[in-house]
Write a protein that holds these residues in place. Sequence first.
Motif, PDB file in Angstrom:
ATOM      1  N   ARG A 125       0.822  -1.209   0.000  1.00  0.00           N
ATOM      2  CA  ARG A 125       0.000   0.000   0.000  1.00  0.00           C
ATOM      3  C   ARG A 125       0.862   1.268   0.000  1.00  0.00           C
ATOM      4  O   ARG A 125       0.330   2.368   0.067  1.00  0.00           O
ATOM      5  CB  ARG A 125      -0.914   0.011   1.229  1.00  0.00           C
ATOM      6  N   ARG A 126       2.165   1.081  -0.020  1.00  0.00           N
ATOM      7  CA  ARG A 126       3.122   2.204   0.001  1.00  0.00           C
ATOM      8  C   ARG A 126       2.884   3.102   1.221  1.00  0.00           C
ATOM      9  O   ARG A 126       2.920   4.329   1.143  1.00  0.00           O
ATOM     10  CB  ARG A 126       3.085   2.980  -1.309  1.00  0.00           C
ATOM     11  N   SER A 127       2.652   2.458   2.366  1.00  0.00           N
ATOM     12  CA  SER A 127       2.484   3.199   3.619  1.00  0.00           C
ATOM     13  C   SER A 127       3.819   3.828   4.007  1.00  0.00           C
ATOM     14  O   SER A 127       4.877   3.222   3.827  1.00  0.00           O
ATOM     15  CB  SER A 127       2.030   2.260   4.742  1.00  0.00           C
ATOM     16  N   SER A 128       3.747   5.034   4.546  1.00  0.00           N
ATOM     17  CA  SER A 128       4.983   5.719   4.939  1.00  0.00           C
ATOM     18  C   SER A 128       5.544   5.170   6.244  1.00  0.00           C
ATOM     19  O   SER A 128       6.749   5.162   6.445  1.00  0.00           O
ATOM     20  CB  SER A 128       4.745   7.231   5.052  1.00  0.00           C
ATOM     21  N   TYR A 129       4.651   4.710   7.124  1.00  0.00           N
ATOM     22  CA  TYR A 129       5.117   4.073   8.348  1.00  0.00           C
ATOM     23  C   TYR A 129       4.031   3.194   8.946  1.00  0.00           C
ATOM     24  O   TYR A 129       2.855   3.351   8.660  1.00  0.00           O
ATOM     25  CB  TYR A 129       5.625   5.089   9.377  1.00  0.00           C
ATOM     26  N   LEU A 130       4.486   2.253   9.758  1.00  0.00           N
ATOM     27  CA  LEU A 130       3.619   1.404  10.571  1.00  0.00           C
ATOM     28  C   LEU A 130       3.638   1.954  11.988  1.00  0.00           C
ATOM     29  O   LEU A 130       4.675   2.423  12.458  1.00  0.00           O
ATOM     30  CB  LEU A 130       4.158  -0.024  10.623  1.00  0.00           C
ATOM     31  N   TRP A 131       2.522   1.891  12.680  1.00  0.00           N
ATOM     32  CA  TRP A 131       2.495   2.322  14.075  1.00  0.00           C
ATOM     33  C   TRP A 131       1.547   1.434  14.868  1.00  0.00           C
ATOM     34  O   TRP A 131       0.730   0.712  14.307  1.00  0.00           O
ATOM     35  CB  TRP A 131       2.109   3.798  14.188  1.00  0.00           C
TER      36      TRP A 131
END
Length: 175
Positions: A125-131
């Motif tokens: 999903r081309r997420s910028s970060y996981l949290w």
Amino acid sequence: METNEILVRQASMADWETIQRIGRQTFSETFAKDNADADMEEYLAESFSEEKLRAEFSNPDSLFYIAWQQDQPIGYLKVNTGNAQTEAQAPQAMEIERIYVLAAYHGKKVGQILYDKALEVAMARRSSYLWLGVWEENARAIRFYEKNGFVAFDKHIFKIGSDEQTDIMMKKTLL
């Protein structure tokens, strides 16, 4: 197929009862000893109700994945993007809301397999970060996330019944 092989597949609305059963069991196994019975009962009734789970499954920004060993569900992952995130974050962020593994399967890499699925989904999903948020007293989970490259960036309150507890918010930058 090797009998110990763990497979992860995306869950659908038809799996809500499996998610409910695993969720209630793993949350109880992990946290009942540290919380009042009434608070646990309230949390489990609200968080894993049929109505709440069906609403979560209906949200296109939430995805569930179940870990299976043969025909036994042994854990699950829930990730959220967009408005489904439990706290406002960047639109490109992805939250790991839950990695729940039955106690009998702790130490068998099931959590790592579910985390790897979360990372795969985030990258696709081309997420910028996981949290995520993790209870400040859950040292085992904190070590797991640190080992996977997460760092603490904030804190928030997590309520179990009437008890307010502190979660450490952790994130891993991807892009």
